[in-house]
Design a protein around this motif. Structure first.
Motif, mmCIF file in Angstrom:
data_model
loop_
_atom_site.group_PDB
_atom_site.id
_atom_site.type_symbol
_atom_site.label_atom_id
_atom_site.label_comp_id
_atom_site.label_asym_id
_atom_site.label_seq_id
_atom_site.Cartn_x
_atom_site.Cartn_y
_atom_site.Cartn_z
ATOM 1 N N ILE A 1 13.435 9.388 -11.862
ATOM 2 C CA ILE A 1 14.189 8.867 -13.008
ATOM 3 C C ILE A 1 13.485 7.667 -13.637
ATOM 4 C CG2 ILE A 1 16.404 9.727 -12.195
ATOM 5 C CD1 ILE A 1 17.118 6.879 -11.333
ATOM 6 N N THR A 2 12.633 6.969 -12.872
ATOM 7 C CA THR A 2 11.878 5.865 -13.480
ATOM 8 C C THR A 2 10.676 6.374 -14.265
ATOM 9 O OG1 THR A 2 10.364 5.453 -11.617
ATOM 10 C CG2 THR A 2 12.532 4.405 -11.524
ATOM 11 N N ALA A 3 10.160 7.541 -13.884
ATOM 12 C CA ALA A 3 8.953 8.087 -14.517
ATOM 13 C C ALA A 3 9.249 9.106 -15.604
ATOM 14 C CB ALA A 3 8.068 8.730 -13.450
ATOM 15 N N MET A 4 10.503 9.529 -15.725
ATOM 16 C CA MET A 4 10.864 10.557 -16.679
ATOM 17 C C MET A 4 10.398 10.214 -18.097
ATOM 18 S SD MET A 4 14.712 12.031 -17.637
ATOM 19 C CE MET A 4 15.357 10.724 -16.643
ATOM 20 N N PRO A 5 9.793 11.151 -18.829
ATOM 21 C CA PRO A 5 9.423 10.906 -20.222
ATOM 22 C C PRO A 5 10.634 10.479 -21.052
ATOM 23 C CG PRO A 5 8.418 12.923 -19.424
ATOM 24 C CD PRO A 5 9.377 12.495 -18.358
ATOM 25 N N HIS A 6 10.434 9.541 -21.949
ATOM 26 C CA HIS A 6 11.552 8.957 -22.686
ATOM 27 C C HIS A 6 11.770 9.627 -24.038
ATOM 28 C CE1 HIS A 6 12.291 5.892 -19.814
ATOM 29 N NE2 HIS A 6 11.203 5.181 -20.060
ATOM 30 N N LEU A 7 13.043 9.814 -24.371
ATOM 31 C CA LEU A 7 13.491 10.208 -25.702
ATOM 32 C C LEU A 7 14.673 9.309 -26.040
ATOM 33 C CD1 LEU A 7 12.858 13.059 -23.931
ATOM 34 C CD2 LEU A 7 13.106 14.018 -26.235
ATOM 35 N N VAL A 8 14.558 8.525 -27.102
ATOM 36 C CA VAL A 8 15.577 7.522 -27.420
ATOM 37 C C VAL A 8 15.945 7.615 -28.897
ATOM 38 C CG1 VAL A 8 16.121 5.065 -27.495
ATOM 39 C CG2 VAL A 8 14.716 5.966 -25.630
ATOM 40 N N ALA B 1 0.833 -1.209 0.000
ATOM 41 C CA ALA B 1 0.000 0.000 0.000
ATOM 42 C C ALA B 1 0.864 1.253 0.000
ATOM 43 C CB ALA B 1 -0.927 -0.009 1.208
ATOM 44 N N LYS B 2 1.911 1.232 0.824
ATOM 45 C CA LYS B 2 2.832 2.366 0.892
ATOM 46 C C LYS B 2 3.541 2.555 -0.449
ATOM 47 C CE LYS B 2 7.134 3.759 3.221
ATOM 48 N NZ LYS B 2 8.155 3.348 4.225
ATOM 49 N N ALA B 3 3.959 1.441 -1.047
ATOM 50 C CA ALA B 3 4.686 1.513 -2.310
ATOM 51 C C ALA B 3 3.817 2.078 -3.425
ATOM 52 C CB ALA B 3 5.198 0.127 -2.692
ATOM 53 N N LEU B 4 2.581 1.610 -3.500
ATOM 54 C CA LEU B 4 1.681 2.080 -4.546
ATOM 55 C C LEU B 4 1.326 3.552 -4.366
ATOM 56 C CD1 LEU B 4 -0.633 -1.037 -4.802
ATOM 57 C CD2 LEU B 4 0.959 -0.241 -6.550
ATOM 58 N N ALA B 5 1.119 3.956 -3.117
ATOM 59 C CA ALA B 5 0.800 5.357 -2.854
ATOM 60 C C ALA B 5 1.964 6.267 -3.241
ATOM 61 C CB ALA B 5 0.437 5.540 -1.383
ATOM 62 N N ALA B 6 3.185 5.834 -2.925
ATOM 63 C CA ALA B 6 4.358 6.623 -3.281
ATOM 64 C C ALA B 6 4.513 6.715 -4.793
ATOM 65 C CB ALA B 6 5.609 6.002 -2.659
ATOM 66 N N LYS B 7 4.229 5.617 -5.459
ATOM 67 C CA LYS B 7 4.356 5.579 -6.910
ATOM 68 C C LYS B 7 3.382 6.554 -7.570
ATOM 69 C CE LYS B 7 4.409 1.956 -10.475
ATOM 70 N NZ LYS B 7 4.250 0.504 -10.671
ATOM 71 N N VAL B 8 2.147 6.568 -7.097
ATOM 72 C CA VAL B 8 1.154 7.496 -7.641
ATOM 73 C C VAL B 8 1.544 8.937 -7.344
ATOM 74 C CG1 VAL B 8 -1.234 8.266 -7.434
ATOM 75 C CG2 VAL B 8 -0.729 5.827 -7.587
ATOM 76 N N HIS C 1 13.643 0.063 -12.575
ATOM 77 C CA HIS C 1 13.588 -0.152 -11.133
ATOM 78 C C HIS C 1 14.902 0.336 -10.541
ATOM 79 C CE1 HIS C 1 10.547 -3.578 -12.005
ATOM 80 N NE2 HIS C 1 9.925 -2.428 -11.799
ATOM 81 N N ALA C 2 14.824 1.295 -9.638
ATOM 82 C CA ALA C 2 16.029 1.960 -9.145
ATOM 83 C C ALA C 2 16.032 2.043 -7.628
ATOM 84 C CB ALA C 2 16.125 3.369 -9.731
ATOM 85 N N ILE C 3 17.236 1.946 -7.066
ATOM 86 C CA ILE C 3 17.449 2.189 -5.639
ATOM 87 C C ILE C 3 18.616 3.151 -5.510
ATOM 88 C CG2 ILE C 3 17.991 1.205 -3.384
ATOM 89 C CD1 ILE C 3 16.974 -1.489 -4.430
ATOM 90 N N ALA C 4 18.375 4.300 -4.896
ATOM 91 C CA ALA C 4 19.432 5.260 -4.610
ATOM 92 C C ALA C 4 19.862 5.093 -3.155
ATOM 93 C CB ALA C 4 18.944 6.688 -4.857
ATOM 94 N N LEU C 5 21.168 5.178 -2.904
ATOM 95 C CA LEU C 5 21.711 5.088 -1.549
ATOM 96 C C LEU C 5 22.258 6.459 -1.189
ATOM 97 C CD1 LEU C 5 22.456 2.289 -3.294
ATOM 98 C CD2 LEU C 5 23.240 1.581 -1.044
ATOM 99 N N ALA D 1 9.911 2.731 -8.725
ATOM 100 C CA ALA D 1 9.392 1.717 -9.653
ATOM 101 C C ALA D 1 8.665 2.409 -10.792
ATOM 102 C CB ALA D 1 8.447 0.760 -8.931
ATOM 103 N N ASP D 2 8.932 1.968 -11.992
ATOM 104 C CA ASP D 2 8.387 2.579 -13.203
ATOM 105 C C ASP D 2 6.856 2.572 -13.184
ATOM 106 O OD1 ASP D 2 7.803 3.300 -15.914
ATOM 107 O OD2 ASP D 2 9.765 2.516 -16.506
ATOM 108 N N PRO D 3 6.217 3.742 -13.305
ATOM 109 C CA PRO D 3 4.748 3.787 -13.298
ATOM 110 C C PRO D 3 4.114 3.188 -14.543
ATOM 111 C CG PRO D 3 5.643 5.955 -13.788
ATOM 112 C CD PRO D 3 6.805 5.089 -13.410
ATOM 113 N N ARG D 4 4.901 2.867 -15.544
ATOM 114 C CA ARG D 4 4.353 2.270 -16.762
ATOM 115 C C ARG D 4 4.002 0.798 -16.563
ATOM 116 N NH1 ARG D 4 8.627 5.441 -17.417
ATOM 117 N NH2 ARG D 4 8.599 7.185 -18.911
ATOM 118 N N ARG D 5 4.496 0.205 -15.497
ATOM 119 C CA ARG D 5 4.259 -1.213 -15.249
ATOM 120 C C ARG D 5 3.764 -1.435 -13.823
ATOM 121 N NH1 ARG D 5 8.125 -5.002 -18.942
ATOM 122 N NH2 ARG D 5 8.460 -3.539 -20.658
ATOM 123 N N GLU D 6 3.686 -2.686 -13.415
ATOM 124 C CA GLU D 6 3.032 -3.056 -12.158
ATOM 125 C C GLU D 6 3.968 -3.154 -10.965
ATOM 126 O OE1 GLU D 6 -0.384 -5.839 -14.336
ATOM 127 O OE2 GLU D 6 1.473 -6.751 -13.578
#
Length: 603
Positions: free
Chosen positions: A534-541, A50-57, A579-583, A592-597
């Protein structure tokens, strides 16, 4: 820096159906038809999710003090969190996460696929990598993907069936990582996936949608058809799905380790499935499975913004291509230009194109072909390549460079396709170890061959070049050879500073993985974005000249400025799974990327 991020809708529910009785042991081809479950664990039953999903939104990272795991499905992330909570290592947690992912997200990774793992050992203060990439069967020949006249097969004519199946590496990689760095009992780590396979799990929205889009190919083989299209109907979102064949496979591995997969009944069934694929049989043999080995390789690292960007070297092109791109950009003021400036993307895009040109000519499995690994990351070479960006317009043409190396030979330009699927796992444990692992069956649902053991087989061999020589007659480095590992774009990455990890990340996305990961690194180091941003940033490739801009995001607003610079632009869906972890100062921050689950869980 304030950036107008897009925020795709993220469902605040997830299902773990636990009320069904244990299924009798049976093969995957006899799988029980899905039904709607009555007892569903929701976010109310899992405060961490629940915490993870709320943070993601909200667009904020999840923070923790001791450990963190980020994976592509809440059930898999929960399995890893359970292991870490009990004092397990990142290697232990990876085994639990991967086995659950193979069940609930079979289109992306699993026992029938392969993976690359980057590991930071906190006790030794060292980085290393494990290569669990699939290998070409001994009976494979350079013309494997050519017709009788010597012309390359159409991509999906090669993919669907046994021809494309390489020797799986994931089970042996899981075991090797656990042997080196694990603490928990091996059998315990397979327990959650076994239970879910027997009792049933809720089909996720993503899995249901992807099955519905691939009905024709999934329907070609009986075992695959009965599992994903029970009664001729695609799996429905929220339905209860059991996989007793998978449970039986995991029980065999719990008792016998990876040998239970690579030898005996499971191996025999894999080979029979490959050879029995009607219309497109393959050449994988029992001896290929028995001979498979994981290879430890040194990481490939490049200095950027007072950090070391470290990842997987050949047969992956990920770390080298990212390293080249960032190396060319070292002298450019991306921080001053900012995200929303088309000039930033001209520099990034053309630096990427230069690196991809080198990738296409030089990069392949160095156990089989010589490659200028050091030359491609040489400071002098990168400075010369950077001079090509001194103008203000898009480069009209891009060619591979001429790095210094000891075994120069004339290589052909490779045009092999690498389409997106795949999954990524990032973990930091309470011991300070860090793991970044990208794992795949290659194309969505791989070869579309499902074994009686309840797992899909990869189509990894189609990452090889279908041609042996280019139009000029030069030998292609990434051509098929027996025992060779196909080139990959997977880029599990650990960013280091002063000998310690600062960022652990990776993503699925086919050959766009490289662009997604290097963009995330730039976002973190140049544009002061946090782990979720950085996981949600709009992509340009930009890989080969056309600039792909993510539709429905501020990236699309840069179409006209980039066209004015001379680029062809394509506004399209760009579905990463970062999927990223900053220390940071003793705090772990997961995104966690909002484009996926996927979700991040930490304590």
């Amino acid at each position: 820096m304030a950036i107008p991020f897009f925020r795709p809708l993220v469902s605040l529910t997830f299902g773990v159906l636990v009320s069904a009785p244990l299924a009798q042991a049976q093969t995957a081809t006899d799988a029980v038809a899905p039904e709607t479950g009555s007892a569903v664990l929701t976010e109310a039953d899992s405060p961490a999710v629940a915490k993870a999903l709320a943070a993601k939104v909200a667009g904020e990272p999840v923070e923790s003090k001791h450990w963190m795991v980020v994976a592509a499905n809440p059930l898999a992330t929960e399995a890893g969190a359970k292991v870490l909570r009990a004092g397990g290592t990142a290697a232990d947690a990876m085994v639990a996460v991967q086995t659950v992912l193979g069940l609930v997200e079979p289109q992306s990774s699993g026992l029938g696929g392969g993976a690359f793992l980057v590991w930071y050992d906190a006790a030794k203060g060292e980085l290393t990598t494990l290569d669990g990439r699939e290998t070409a069967p001994k009976a494979a020949r350079p013309t494997l993907f050519q017709d009788e006249s010597g012309q390359p097969l159409k991509f999906y004519d090669a993919v669907v069936g046994g021809r494309s199946v390489g020797t799986p590496g994931t089970p042996r990689l899981m075991e090797e990582a656990h042997r080196r760095w694990g603490k928990a009992p091996w059998s315990d780590l397979l327990a959650d996936a076994t239970r879910l396979a027997e009792e049933g799990f809720s089909v996720s929205p993503r899995l249901a949608a992807l099955v519905a889009k691939d009905v024709e190919r999934l329907g070609r083989f009986p075992g695959t058809r009965s599992y994903f299209l029970p009664g001729g109907t695609p799996l429905a979102e929220g339905s209860l799905l059991k996989n007793p064949g998978y449970a039986a496979t995991l029980k065999a591995m719990a008792a016998g380790g990876a040998d239970a997969f690579y030898k005996g009944l499971i191996a025999q069934d894999i080979v029979q499935t490959v050879h029995g694929a009607e219309g497109n049989p393959g050449v994988l043999a029992l001896e290929d499975l028995a001979a498979y080995r994981v290879v430890e390789r040194p990481p490939v690292c490049l200095a950027y913004r007072e950090h070391d960007i470290c990842g997987m070297g050949p047969p992956s092109s990920g770390a080298l291509t990212i390293g080249e791109t960032l190396g060319v950009l070292r002298g450019k003021d991306l921080a001053g230009l900012g995200f929303a400036n088309a000039e930033s993307w001209r520099l990034i895009g053309d630096a990427s194109r230069l690196a991809f040109a080198d990738r296409g000519r030089y990069m392949a499995d160095t156990d089989f072909v010589p490659m200028p690994t050091k030359g491609l990351l040489d400071d002098g070479y990168l400075v010369e390549r950077a001079k090509l960006l001194d103008g203000s317009k898009a480069l009209e043409t891009v060619q591979a460079g001429s790095p210094t190396w000891d075994h120069a030979w004339l290589t052909g330009q490779d045009e092999s396709i690498e389409l997106p699927s795949t999954s990524h796992i990032s973990i930091v444990d309470s011991w300070g170890n860090a793991l970044s692992m990208t794992t795949t069956v290659e194309n969505g649902f791989g070869s579309r061959l499902m074994t009686k053991g309840g797992f899909l087989l990869n189509n990894e061999l189609t990452d090889f070049s279908f041609r042996t020589h280019d139009d000029a007659g030069n030998l292609i480095a990434n051509a098929v050879e027996p025992g060779k590992r196909p080139r990959s774009s997977m880029a599990p990455t650990i960013v280091m500073k002063d000998g310690k990890p600062t960022l652990v990340l990776g993503t699925p996305g086919g050959s766009r993985i490289i662009g997604f990961v290097q963009q995330a690194i730039i976002g973190y180091l140049d544009w002061d974005m946090n782990a979720q941003q950085i996981t949600a940033m709009p992509h340009l490739v930009n890989r080969f000249g056309t600039f792909d801009l993510e539709e429905g995001t501020p990236a699309a607003d840069l179409a006209k400025p980039l066209e004015a610079m001379g680029y062809k632009v394509s506004v399209r869906d760009l579905n990463s799974g970062l999927h990223a972890i900053a220390l940071e100062d003793g705090v772990l921050k997961g995104g966690a990327d909002p484009r996926r689950e996927g979700v991040a869980i930490g304590e």
